[in-house]
Design a protein around this motif. Sequence first.
Motif, PDB file in Angstrom:
ATOM      1  N   ALA A 159      52.692 -16.850  21.226  1.00 16.37           N
ATOM      2  CA  ALA A 159      52.047 -17.333  22.159  1.00 16.37           C
ATOM      3  C   ALA A 159      52.667 -18.711  22.075  1.00 16.37           C
ATOM      4  CB  ALA A 159      50.816 -17.057  21.889  1.00 16.37           C
ATOM      5  N   SER A 179      50.193 -22.839  22.886  1.00 16.00           N
ATOM      6  CA  SER A 179      49.589 -21.540  22.620  1.00 16.00           C
ATOM      7  C   SER A 179      48.527 -21.482  23.925  1.00 16.00           C
ATOM      8  CB  SER A 179      48.295 -21.926  21.820  1.00 16.00           C
ATOM      9  OG  SER A 179      47.161 -20.161  21.994  1.00 16.00           O
ATOM     10  N   GLN A 195      49.848 -17.818  25.613  1.00 20.22           N
ATOM     11  CA  GLN A 195      49.616 -16.657  25.368  1.00 20.22           C
ATOM     12  C   GLN A 195      49.329 -15.507  26.833  1.00 20.22           C
ATOM     13  OE1 GLN A 195      48.251 -14.366  23.338  1.00 20.22           O
ATOM     14  NE2 GLN A 195      47.371 -15.742  22.049  1.00 20.22           N
ATOM     15  N   ILE A 244      50.583 -12.032  27.372  1.00 21.05           N
ATOM     16  CA  ILE A 244      49.498 -10.929  27.524  1.00 21.05           C
ATOM     17  C   ILE A 244      50.047 -10.096  29.068  1.00 21.05           C
ATOM     18  CG2 ILE A 244      48.112 -12.507  28.700  1.00 21.05           C
ATOM     19  CD1 ILE A 244      47.935  -9.064  25.796  1.00 21.05           C
ATOM     20  N   GLN A 264      43.537  -7.578  25.197  1.00 20.13           N
ATOM     21  CA  GLN A 264      44.040  -8.972  25.041  1.00 20.13           C
ATOM     22  C   GLN A 264      42.550  -9.204  23.986  1.00 20.13           C
ATOM     23  OE1 GLN A 264      43.645 -13.117  26.642  1.00 20.13           O
ATOM     24  NE2 GLN A 264      46.129 -12.796  25.238  1.00 20.13           N
ATOM     25  N   LEU A 281      41.730 -12.519  21.452  1.00 22.14           N
ATOM     26  CA  LEU A 281      41.739 -13.584  20.284  1.00 22.14           C
ATOM     27  C   LEU A 281      40.677 -13.379  19.546  1.00 22.14           C
ATOM     28  CD1 LEU A 281      42.170 -15.690  24.003  1.00 22.14           C
ATOM     29  CD2 LEU A 281      44.648 -14.653  21.885  1.00 22.14           C
ATOM     30  N   ASN A 324      45.843 -11.617  18.808  1.00 21.44           N
ATOM     31  CA  ASN A 324      46.365 -13.056  18.442  1.00 21.44           C
ATOM     32  C   ASN A 324      45.169 -13.463  18.271  1.00 21.44           C
ATOM     33  OD1 ASN A 324      48.194 -14.695  17.724  1.00 21.44           O
ATOM     34  ND2 ASN A 324      48.977 -15.019  19.473  1.00 21.44           N
ATOM     35  N   ASN A 352      43.101 -17.219  18.402  1.00 20.02           N
ATOM     36  CA  ASN A 352      42.986 -18.182  19.761  1.00 20.02           C
ATOM     37  C   ASN A 352      43.549 -19.829  18.830  1.00 20.02           C
ATOM     38  OD1 ASN A 352      42.002 -19.522  21.666  1.00 20.02           O
ATOM     39  ND2 ASN A 352      40.254 -18.177  21.883  1.00 20.02           N
ATOM     40  N   THR A 396      44.193 -21.985  20.339  1.00 16.86           N
ATOM     41  CA  THR A 396      43.738 -22.962  21.482  1.00 16.86           C
ATOM     42  C   THR A 396      42.453 -23.943  20.924  1.00 16.86           C
ATOM     43  OG1 THR A 396      41.927 -21.778  22.707  1.00 16.86           O
ATOM     44  CG2 THR A 396      44.320 -21.975  23.359  1.00 16.86           C
TER      45      THR A 396
END
Length: 358
Positions: free
Chosen positions: A60, A85, A89, A93, A109, A111, A143, A145, A147
């Motif tokens: 990402a 990200s 991301q 995705i 997804q 996160l 994945n 996260n 962020t």
Amino acid sequence: MFSYFLEMERRLSRIAVKIGSNVLTRKDGTLDVTRISALVDQIAELYKSGIEVIVISSGAVASGRSEIQSSPRKLDSVDQRQLFSAVGQAKLINRYYELFRDHTITVGQVLTTKENFGSRRHYLNQKNCMTVMLENGVIPIVNENDTISVTELMFTDNDELSGLIASMMDAEVLIILSNVDGIYNGSPSEPTSRIIPLIATGQDISDFIQTSRSSFGRGGMLTKTSIARKVADEGIQVIIANGKRDNILVDLLYDPEQTPCTRFQAATGSVSSVKKWIAHSEGFAKGEIHLNTCASEILNSDKVISILPVGITRIEGDFEKDDIVKIITDQGEPIGIGKANYSSAEARQAMGKHGKNR
């Protein structure tokens, strides 16, 4: 050598596949759509053969970096990671969604952050979410996260995350795809070096591990090996292989004798869900339980016991029931980690008294 693995893999029902950043990106950092498409085709083939697949995907941040060539102001490393990200991301995705849709397969997804594994309640919520997805034919794509993660709360890399996911979801095999064929008995650049095909339980390979990190990922072979050993000790076979090789996933499962890779032998015997969680939770401890000498000696013995309040000399930190805590001797030496049966407030009230187990 691999006849055992071949027989086991014909009966596989659930695997976890970690795809590293260097597999999904080109040398210039842009997303390698051709490689992603090839991996999706392979995962779809395994899925349609009856194997449940959980994907732990990096890429990402690298994907977002390629979209944002310049910034209106200078960003620090955390700001950059969050920005890349957030953009990457969505791009990643969406690419997975479109490619799996061509195979009439639905993906979802997931996160997560390191904090989500520190609480038993959050841990079980994540497990339930992915269990429901798998039961309904949906492939989870997991994945970190980035962020909202900050440096001190980030996973070492997605290798660590993949180990947690494989353990949590009771996968039979964890496949870690990197840009090398496995672990070598020397430097991979040396022509005399050879891949170590099988690493037995307890085998020392410290002399062969390279400590350098990859171009776009945060981890290296040292992290991969550490995670692989821990997961294999829980009874999950771990494979490190080259994700840039054509048809690598299908070949690993159906033509293992001809496929270069390193396999970590899985320990025999079953490990409970709680013990698997605790085994990966040292970095998530919310507090410390300090024990007197007698309690420490009993805990270090072969007996299976719980900690009694009478053996506790000090409690540090604030924690709730079912949180992870460190167990410390009265000399300050760590014994291990455990799951608290009571909150820190309740434990302090009972400390030093005969009665309930902690």
